[in-house]
Design a protein around this motif. Sequence first.
Motif, PDB file in Angstrom:
ATOM      1  N   GLY A 203      -4.032  13.112   8.080  1.00  0.00           N
ATOM      2  CA  GLY A 203      -3.553  12.576   6.818  1.00  0.00           C
ATOM      3  C   GLY A 203      -2.168  13.074   6.473  1.00  0.00           C
ATOM      4  O   GLY A 203      -1.320  12.308   5.977  1.00  0.00           O
ATOM      5  N   SER A 204      -1.887  14.339   6.760  1.00  0.00           N
ATOM      6  CA  SER A 204      -0.570  14.899   6.443  1.00  0.00           C
ATOM      7  C   SER A 204       0.519  14.255   7.289  1.00  0.00           C
ATOM      8  O   SER A 204       1.636  14.024   6.810  1.00  0.00           O
ATOM      9  CB  SER A 204      -0.563  16.418   6.629  1.00  0.00           C
ATOM     10  N   LEU A 205       0.210  13.932   8.548  1.00  0.00           N
ATOM     11  CA  LEU A 205       1.208  13.271   9.395  1.00  0.00           C
ATOM     12  C   LEU A 205       1.455  11.843   8.919  1.00  0.00           C
ATOM     13  O   LEU A 205       2.613  11.396   8.869  1.00  0.00           O
ATOM     14  CB  LEU A 205       0.755  13.274  10.856  1.00  0.00           C
ATOM     15  N   LEU A 206       0.395  11.120   8.567  1.00  0.00           N
ATOM     16  CA  LEU A 206       0.579   9.757   8.056  1.00  0.00           C
ATOM     17  C   LEU A 206       1.416   9.762   6.784  1.00  0.00           C
ATOM     18  O   LEU A 206       2.297   8.911   6.601  1.00  0.00           O
ATOM     19  CB  LEU A 206      -0.780   9.110   7.778  1.00  0.00           C
ATOM     20  N   ASN A 207       1.182  10.732   5.920  1.00  0.00           N
ATOM     21  CA  ASN A 207       1.964  10.822   4.684  1.00  0.00           C
ATOM     22  C   ASN A 207       3.428  11.139   4.976  1.00  0.00           C
ATOM     23  O   ASN A 207       4.328  10.628   4.307  1.00  0.00           O
ATOM     24  CB  ASN A 207       1.370  11.877   3.758  1.00  0.00           C
ATOM     25  N   PHE A 208       3.666  11.992   5.985  1.00  0.00           N
ATOM     26  CA  PHE A 208       5.038  12.315   6.377  1.00  0.00           C
ATOM     27  C   PHE A 208       5.752  11.060   6.891  1.00  0.00           C
ATOM     28  O   PHE A 208       6.895  10.785   6.506  1.00  0.00           O
ATOM     29  CB  PHE A 208       5.040  13.400   7.451  1.00  0.00           C
ATOM     30  N   ASN A 216      13.991   5.813   4.585  1.00  0.00           N
ATOM     31  CA  ASN A 216      14.954   5.195   5.507  1.00  0.00           C
ATOM     32  C   ASN A 216      14.803   3.687   5.643  1.00  0.00           C
ATOM     33  O   ASN A 216      15.766   3.006   6.006  1.00  0.00           O
ATOM     34  CB  ASN A 216      14.803   5.825   6.904  1.00  0.00           C
ATOM     35  N   GLY A 217      13.602   3.181   5.405  1.00  0.00           N
ATOM     36  CA  GLY A 217      13.321   1.771   5.660  1.00  0.00           C
ATOM     37  C   GLY A 217      12.825   1.581   7.080  1.00  0.00           C
ATOM     38  O   GLY A 217      13.325   2.212   8.022  1.00  0.00           O
ATOM     39  N   TRP A 218      11.810   0.725   7.247  1.00  0.00           N
ATOM     40  CA  TRP A 218      11.240   0.498   8.585  1.00  0.00           C
ATOM     41  C   TRP A 218      12.286  -0.042   9.558  1.00  0.00           C
ATOM     42  O   TRP A 218      12.350   0.367  10.708  1.00  0.00           O
ATOM     43  CB  TRP A 218      10.054  -0.442   8.500  1.00  0.00           C
ATOM     44  N   ARG A 241       6.660  -5.686  12.130  1.00  0.00           N
ATOM     45  CA  ARG A 241       6.873  -5.630  10.681  1.00  0.00           C
ATOM     46  C   ARG A 241       8.268  -5.107  10.391  1.00  0.00           C
ATOM     47  O   ARG A 241       8.618  -4.009  10.797  1.00  0.00           O
ATOM     48  CB  ARG A 241       5.847  -4.702  10.026  1.00  0.00           C
ATOM     49  N   SER A 242       9.075  -5.855   9.669  1.00  0.00           N
ATOM     50  CA  SER A 242      10.419  -5.398   9.325  1.00  0.00           C
ATOM     51  C   SER A 242      10.488  -4.865   7.908  1.00  0.00           C
ATOM     52  O   SER A 242      11.493  -4.278   7.510  1.00  0.00           O
ATOM     53  CB  SER A 242      11.425  -6.542   9.493  1.00  0.00           C
ATOM     54  N   SER A 243       9.432  -5.078   7.122  1.00  0.00           N
ATOM     55  CA  SER A 243       9.482  -4.678   5.717  1.00  0.00           C
ATOM     56  C   SER A 243       8.311  -3.789   5.320  1.00  0.00           C
ATOM     57  O   SER A 243       7.871  -3.792   4.186  1.00  0.00           O
ATOM     58  CB  SER A 243       9.498  -5.929   4.820  1.00  0.00           C
ATOM     59  N   TRP A 244       7.761  -3.050   6.279  1.00  0.00           N
ATOM     60  CA  TRP A 244       6.649  -2.149   5.994  1.00  0.00           C
ATOM     61  C   TRP A 244       7.074  -1.102   4.971  1.00  0.00           C
ATOM     62  O   TRP A 244       8.135  -0.482   5.083  1.00  0.00           O
ATOM     63  CB  TRP A 244       6.225  -1.438   7.266  1.00  0.00           C
ATOM     64  N   SER A 245       6.230  -0.866   3.996  1.00  0.00           N
ATOM     65  CA  SER A 245       6.424   0.262   3.084  1.00  0.00           C
ATOM     66  C   SER A 245       5.581   1.423   3.588  1.00  0.00           C
ATOM     67  O   SER A 245       4.697   1.240   4.432  1.00  0.00           O
ATOM     68  CB  SER A 245       5.986  -0.112   1.666  1.00  0.00           C
ATOM     69  N   GLY A 246       5.844   2.611   3.061  1.00  0.00           N
ATOM     70  CA  GLY A 246       5.046   3.758   3.462  1.00  0.00           C
ATOM     71  C   GLY A 246       3.584   3.561   3.125  1.00  0.00           C
ATOM     72  O   GLY A 246       2.692   3.883   3.925  1.00  0.00           O
ATOM     73  N   GLU A 247       3.310   2.991   1.944  1.00  0.00           N
ATOM     74  CA  GLU A 247       1.921   2.776   1.518  1.00  0.00           C
ATOM     75  C   GLU A 247       1.207   1.806   2.437  1.00  0.00           C
ATOM     76  O   GLU A 247       0.064   2.037   2.838  1.00  0.00           O
ATOM     77  CB  GLU A 247       1.901   2.256   0.077  1.00  0.00           C
ATOM     78  N   PHE A 249       1.915   1.136   5.524  1.00  0.00           N
ATOM     79  CA  PHE A 249       1.743   1.771   6.832  1.00  0.00           C
ATOM     80  C   PHE A 249       0.495   2.639   6.842  1.00  0.00           C
ATOM     81  O   PHE A 249      -0.324   2.562   7.759  1.00  0.00           O
ATOM     82  CB  PHE A 249       2.979   2.603   7.180  1.00  0.00           C
ATOM     83  N   VAL A 250       0.353   3.499   5.832  1.00  0.00           N
ATOM     84  CA  VAL A 250      -0.804   4.390   5.758  1.00  0.00           C
ATOM     85  C   VAL A 250      -2.096   3.579   5.635  1.00  0.00           C
ATOM     86  O   VAL A 250      -3.097   3.869   6.308  1.00  0.00           O
ATOM     87  CB  VAL A 250      -0.664   5.371   4.576  1.00  0.00           C
ATOM     88  N   ARG A 251      -2.080   2.564   4.786  1.00  0.00           N
ATOM     89  CA  ARG A 251      -3.277   1.730   4.598  1.00  0.00           C
ATOM     90  C   ARG A 251      -3.669   1.057   5.909  1.00  0.00           C
ATOM     91  O   ARG A 251      -4.858   1.008   6.269  1.00  0.00           O
ATOM     92  CB  ARG A 251      -2.999   0.688   3.520  1.00  0.00           C
ATOM     93  N   TYR A 252      -2.674   0.561   6.638  1.00  0.00           N
ATOM     94  CA  TYR A 252      -2.928  -0.091   7.933  1.00  0.00           C
ATOM     95  C   TYR A 252      -3.511   0.906   8.942  1.00  0.00           C
ATOM     96  O   TYR A 252      -4.505   0.627   9.617  1.00  0.00           O
ATOM     97  CB  TYR A 252      -1.631  -0.684   8.474  1.00  0.00           C
ATOM     98  N   ALA A 253      -2.899   2.089   9.054  1.00  0.00           N
ATOM     99  CA  ALA A 253      -3.358   3.080  10.024  1.00  0.00           C
ATOM    100  C   ALA A 253      -4.782   3.525   9.713  1.00  0.00           C
ATOM    101  O   ALA A 253      -5.623   3.635  10.613  1.00  0.00           O
ATOM    102  CB  ALA A 253      -2.408   4.271  10.038  1.00  0.00           C
ATOM    103  N   ARG A 254      -5.066   3.786   8.442  1.00  0.00           N
ATOM    104  CA  ARG A 254      -6.407   4.255   8.082  1.00  0.00           C
ATOM    105  C   ARG A 254      -7.462   3.172   8.283  1.00  0.00           C
ATOM    106  O   ARG A 254      -8.620   3.476   8.593  1.00  0.00           O
ATOM    107  CB  ARG A 254      -6.393   4.760   6.643  1.00  0.00           C
ATOM    108  N   ALA A 255      -7.056   1.929   8.127  1.00  0.00           N
ATOM    109  CA  ALA A 255      -7.990   0.833   8.386  1.00  0.00           C
ATOM    110  C   ALA A 255      -8.333   0.724   9.863  1.00  0.00           C
ATOM    111  O   ALA A 255      -9.344   0.129  10.232  1.00  0.00           O
ATOM    112  CB  ALA A 255      -7.395  -0.488   7.898  1.00  0.00           C
ATOM    113  N   ASN A 256      -7.495   1.320  10.706  1.00  0.00           N
ATOM    114  CA  ASN A 256      -7.714   1.311  12.160  1.00  0.00           C
ATOM    115  C   ASN A 256      -8.143   2.687  12.665  1.00  0.00           C
ATOM    116  O   ASN A 256      -7.831   3.066  13.798  1.00  0.00           O
ATOM    117  CB  ASN A 256      -6.441   0.869  12.882  1.00  0.00           C
ATOM    118  N   GLY A 257      -8.836   3.438  11.828  1.00  0.00           N
ATOM    119  CA  GLY A 257      -9.347   4.740  12.252  1.00  0.00           C
ATOM    120  C   GLY A 257      -8.265   5.765  12.444  1.00  0.00           C
ATOM    121  O   GLY A 257      -8.354   6.595  13.355  1.00  0.00           O
TER     122      GLY A 257
END
Length: 287
Positions: A203-208, A216-218, A241-247, A249-257
């Motif tokens: 979780g800490s790495l995903l938040n980073f 910086n922008g994706w 994805r050219s317009s991914w936000s941090g939120e 990104f995290v939501r996507y990663a967590r949805a994929n385990g």
Amino acid sequence: MISRPNLDSWTMGDTITTDKQLISRARSVRSRYVKRDREVAVALDRLRGAGRVALIGGALRELHFLPPAQFTSDLDFVVEVQDAAAFKQVISHYDARPNKFGGYGLKFHGGIRIDFWSAQETWANVEGHKNVSRLEDVVETTFFNVDAILYVLGENRLVAKEGTREALNERFLDVNLLPNPNPAGAAIRAIRKLVVHHMRASGSLLNFIAEQIDTNGWQHLSNLDAKAYPHRPLLRHVCNRSSWSGESFVRYARANGDQLLTSKQLEFEFRRETPPHFSARPLDERS
């Protein structure tokens, strides 16, 4: 023609689990590099004349997954300097060039490059984030948990931070030391490792990573990735994805385990998005 990688060619196999196996692989790579240029051995002997020397981090992580015959990366060494004059003599003898992070680089025949640092002059020690006086302290200074491992030359042993071996075996990527002189670069390397090694993120790495995406922008991170790895860019292919936000990104990663797309999923995305004339060009991942 759009250039998209065949991610199956990046998959790391032959995972190893014992110190003996990893030491054997490290010794094998050293021997192969020495055969290509005997001066590599001479330079390492000169460094050992200045103090204890260890192969650090990235190479050992790669060798955990990658057979020695397929390993072609640079080698990073850290020196517990006990004779400052001898250390300076190595620098002057080879006219070693300073690298980005306070160390020095040497180039040899056959494209071999080694970088070396004084343990006492590592960035984390100089900036006051960690106290480093011995080789064993260096495992506290790496950004990634899976890089917190050393192979000490001449002693034929590994030094690893508690939990590092388990993280490698379980393909679990986490932050070891958060302060970093190049946070955007660290985020890019994290994304690449998550995809290429099929790793799970903490979780800490995903938040980073999310913080760096928002800062910086994706698209900018994707451009930096393409500049750093011109023959094997990756970020531009992660869901395109050219317009991914941090939120998001995290939501996507967590949805994929807590993972990014696996290589087979990525290939499906590529086939769906790629024009009929596209032919995948396998790339060799070494980051």
